[in-house]
Design a protein around this motif. Structure first.
Motif, PDB file in Angstrom:
ATOM      1  N   VAL A  87       0.838  -1.202   0.000  1.00  0.00           N
ATOM      2  CA  VAL A  87       0.000   0.000   0.000  1.00  0.00           C
ATOM      3  C   VAL A  87       0.872   1.251   0.000  1.00  0.00           C
ATOM      4  N   MET A  88       1.909   1.264   0.822  1.00  0.00           N
ATOM      5  CA  MET A  88       2.830   2.408   0.827  1.00  0.00           C
ATOM      6  C   MET A  88       3.360   2.670  -0.577  1.00  0.00           C
ATOM      7  N   LEU A  89       3.811   1.613  -1.237  1.00  0.00           N
ATOM      8  CA  LEU A  89       4.423   1.772  -2.554  1.00  0.00           C
ATOM      9  C   LEU A  89       3.390   2.125  -3.626  1.00  0.00           C
ATOM     10  N   LYS A  90       2.179   1.584  -3.506  1.00  0.00           N
ATOM     11  CA  LYS A  90       1.126   1.908  -4.470  1.00  0.00           C
ATOM     12  C   LYS A  90       0.750   3.384  -4.416  1.00  0.00           C
ATOM     13  N   GLN A  91       0.958   4.005  -3.286  1.00  0.00           N
ATOM     14  CA  GLN A  91       0.684   5.437  -3.168  1.00  0.00           C
ATOM     15  C   GLN A  91       1.762   6.275  -3.840  1.00  0.00           C
ATOM     16  N   ARG A  92       2.853   5.644  -4.233  1.00  0.00           N
ATOM     17  CA  ARG A  92       3.993   6.357  -4.817  1.00  0.00           C
ATOM     18  C   ARG A  92       4.368   5.869  -6.207  1.00  0.00           C
ATOM     19  N   MET A  93       4.007   4.625  -6.545  1.00  0.00           N
ATOM     20  CA  MET A  93       4.406   4.023  -7.815  1.00  0.00           C
ATOM     21  C   MET A  93       3.241   3.203  -8.372  1.00  0.00           C
ATOM     22  N   THR A  94       3.473   2.572  -9.520  1.00  0.00           N
ATOM     23  CA  THR A  94       2.496   1.658 -10.119  1.00  0.00           C
ATOM     24  C   THR A  94       2.971   0.233  -9.916  1.00  0.00           C
ATOM     25  N   MET A  95       2.120  -0.604  -9.369  1.00  0.00           N
ATOM     26  CA  MET A  95       2.479  -2.002  -9.133  1.00  0.00           C
ATOM     27  C   MET A  95       2.218  -2.820 -10.390  1.00  0.00           C
ATOM     28  N   MET A  96       3.254  -3.565 -10.836  1.00  0.00           N
ATOM     29  CA  MET A  96       3.125  -4.381 -12.038  1.00  0.00           C
ATOM     30  C   MET A  96       2.897  -5.850 -11.717  1.00  0.00           C
ATOM     31  N   ASN A  97       3.533  -6.340 -10.661  1.00  0.00           N
ATOM     32  CA  ASN A  97       3.397  -7.748 -10.303  1.00  0.00           C
ATOM     33  C   ASN A  97       3.580  -7.973  -8.810  1.00  0.00           C
ATOM     34  N   GLU A  98       2.884  -8.967  -8.316  1.00  0.00           N
ATOM     35  CA  GLU A  98       3.251  -9.610  -7.064  1.00  0.00           C
ATOM     36  C   GLU A  98       3.819 -10.967  -7.460  1.00  0.00           C
ATOM     37  N   ILE A  99       5.110 -11.139  -7.259  1.00  0.00           N
ATOM     38  CA  ILE A  99       5.794 -12.374  -7.636  1.00  0.00           C
ATOM     39  C   ILE A  99       5.931 -13.246  -6.397  1.00  0.00           C
ATOM     40  N   ILE A 100       5.624 -14.517  -6.553  1.00  0.00           N
ATOM     41  CA  ILE A 100       5.768 -15.472  -5.460  1.00  0.00           C
ATOM     42  C   ILE A 100       7.027 -16.302  -5.704  1.00  0.00           C
ATOM     43  N   TRP A 101       7.948 -16.238  -4.762  1.00  0.00           N
ATOM     44  CA  TRP A 101       9.150 -17.067  -4.850  1.00  0.00           C
ATOM     45  C   TRP A 101       8.930 -18.328  -4.012  1.00  0.00           C
ATOM     46  N   ASP A 102       8.775 -19.454  -4.703  1.00  0.00           N
ATOM     47  CA  ASP A 102       8.682 -20.764  -4.061  1.00  0.00           C
ATOM     48  C   ASP A 102      10.104 -21.218  -3.741  1.00  0.00           C
ATOM     49  N   ARG A 103      10.432 -21.276  -2.458  1.00  0.00           N
ATOM     50  CA  ARG A 103      11.794 -21.573  -2.036  1.00  0.00           C
ATOM     51  C   ARG A 103      12.118 -23.065  -2.082  1.00  0.00           C
ATOM     52  N   ARG A 104      11.189 -23.883  -2.482  1.00  0.00           N
ATOM     53  CA  ARG A 104      11.371 -25.340  -2.541  1.00  0.00           C
ATOM     54  C   ARG A 104      11.804 -25.902  -1.186  1.00  0.00           C
ATOM     55  N   VAL A 105      11.082 -25.517  -0.168  1.00  0.00           N
ATOM     56  CA  VAL A 105      11.362 -26.009   1.173  1.00  0.00           C
ATOM     57  C   VAL A 105      10.889 -27.456   1.282  1.00  0.00           C
ATOM     58  N   HIS A 119       7.221 -19.599   1.033  1.00  0.00           N
ATOM     59  CA  HIS A 119       7.459 -18.660  -0.065  1.00  0.00           C
ATOM     60  C   HIS A 119       7.814 -17.280   0.477  1.00  0.00           C
ATOM     61  N   ASP A 120       8.432 -16.483  -0.384  1.00  0.00           N
ATOM     62  CA  ASP A 120       8.623 -15.059  -0.142  1.00  0.00           C
ATOM     63  C   ASP A 120       7.795 -14.305  -1.181  1.00  0.00           C
ATOM     64  N   THR A 121       7.394 -13.110  -0.844  1.00  0.00           N
ATOM     65  CA  THR A 121       6.635 -12.256  -1.744  1.00  0.00           C
ATOM     66  C   THR A 121       7.560 -11.176  -2.309  1.00  0.00           C
ATOM     67  N   ILE A 122       7.466 -10.934  -3.605  1.00  0.00           N
ATOM     68  CA  ILE A 122       8.289  -9.914  -4.258  1.00  0.00           C
ATOM     69  C   ILE A 122       7.363  -8.935  -4.969  1.00  0.00           C
ATOM     70  N   GLY A 123       7.518  -7.661  -4.691  1.00  0.00           N
ATOM     71  CA  GLY A 123       6.745  -6.635  -5.378  1.00  0.00           C
ATOM     72  C   GLY A 123       7.559  -6.015  -6.503  1.00  0.00           C
ATOM     73  N   PHE A 124       6.948  -5.867  -7.663  1.00  0.00           N
ATOM     74  CA  PHE A 124       7.573  -5.225  -8.826  1.00  0.00           C
ATOM     75  C   PHE A 124       6.792  -3.954  -9.113  1.00  0.00           C
ATOM     76  N   PHE A 125       7.466  -2.798  -8.982  1.00  0.00           N
ATOM     77  CA  PHE A 125       6.838  -1.487  -9.133  1.00  0.00           C
ATOM     78  C   PHE A 125       7.602  -0.647 -10.147  1.00  0.00           C
ATOM     79  N   VAL A 126       6.884   0.256 -10.808  1.00  0.00           N
ATOM     80  CA  VAL A 126       7.510   1.138 -11.800  1.00  0.00           C
ATOM     81  C   VAL A 126       7.046   2.573 -11.570  1.00  0.00           C
ATOM     82  N   ASN A 127       7.814   3.509 -12.129  1.00  0.00           N
ATOM     83  CA  ASN A 127       7.479   4.926 -11.979  1.00  0.00           C
ATOM     84  C   ASN A 127       6.438   5.395 -12.978  1.00  0.00           C
TER      85      ASN A 127
END
Length: 288
Positions: A87-105, A119-127
């Protein structure tokens, strides 16, 4: 070359980001503390929820002005705090993806009162809309069987069939186990495979990647391997030594099919410079 390029400063990013000129960075790629109580040699991962979110907003506001207008940001997060930080970043940038990193635990252990988190969550944002993105650099080749199944005339010469498909937003890449040749003495080191995909896609050749929380230095190592520049900060002096050693170690070409089983340990040079300690790319320093 600017004095801050290809340097890792051993200092707090909140103070050090003032070193970086505004609108000079092509890509911010970072893995900040998750606030899960890990020991990084300081209290950065052991804050109250309120303090952690306030601190996160503080470094975001200092880092984002460093991006070029067509720049991008990738941020590693845990599901526990990703909603608030997104939410913080969406107020400042445009969100392109929420990427899920499957760590193969491995499927063992974990909680008995909830589903195991793997898993870890990765946000991809652009200006803005004309952000840099090189899809062809990260396409995944189709196997021979798939190409054979698409042998009809309508598929002949199709670019997508020849160069491969767009990676999805679920990335299944094993975490770095203790015996892995990439592994450094850092509790949350990220695999080069993931970091290199982000850099190839979102930073042009010769561009600059900024990582405010370098950790073991994977962002710097990946940027140099891929012909990009880097800049960053790391608060823990022990991790700064790890970064220096990794940058000094013999480089393994990206295209190599075989990775060395063991990376030779590189002597860590004690730097006699005023605080903060400065870690430079030794290959470039020798060439200068």
């Amino acid at each position: 070359m600017n004095s801050w390029v290809n340097q890792v400063f051993c200092e707090d990013a909140l103070e050090g980001l003032a070193r970086i000129p505004d609108a000079s960075i092509d890509l911010i790629l970072t893995d900040p503390p998750y606030n899960l109580g890990k020991d990084y040699g300081n209290g950065s991962d052991q804050q109250s929820v309120q303090d952690y979110l306030a601190w996160t907003e503080q470094w975001i506001d200092k880092a984002l002005p460093k991006l070029k207008p067509n720049g991008s940001l990738y941020i590693f997060l845990t599901w526990r705090f990703a909603p608030e930080i997104f939410v913080m970043l969406k107020q400042r940038m445009t969100m392109m993806n929420e990427i899920i990193w499957d760590r193969r635990v491995p499927s063992m252990g974990g909680s008995v009162r909830s589903f195991s988190s793997v898993h870890d969550t990765i946000g991809f944002f652009v200006n803005r809309k004309d952000y840099y993105f090189d899809l062809d650099a990260v396409r995944i080749p189709y196997d021979a069987e798939t190409k054979k199944a698409r042998s009809r005339s309508i598929f002949v010469g199709a670019k997508w069939l020849e160069v491969g498909y767009n990676p999805k937003d679920l990335w299944s890449v094993s975490r770095l186990h203790r015996e892995h040749p990439e592994r450094a003495d850092h509790p949350t080191q990220k695999p080069l495979e993931i970091i290199e995909r982000m850099i190839k896609a979102s930073c042009p050749p010769g561009g600059v990647v900024l990582d405010p929380f370098m950790g073991s230095g994977t962002t710097a190592v990946a940027a140099r391997r891929l012909g990009r520049h880097y800049a960053g900060f790391e608060l823990n002096p022990a991790y700064c030594e790890i970064i220096e050693a990794r940058l000094a170690a013999p480089e393994v070409p990206v295209a190599s099919k075989k990775r060395k089983a063991e990376a030779k340990s590189a002597a860590v040079r004690t730097l006699d410079v005023p605080e903060p300690t400065l870690i430079a790319d030794k290959a470039q320093t020798k060439a200068a």
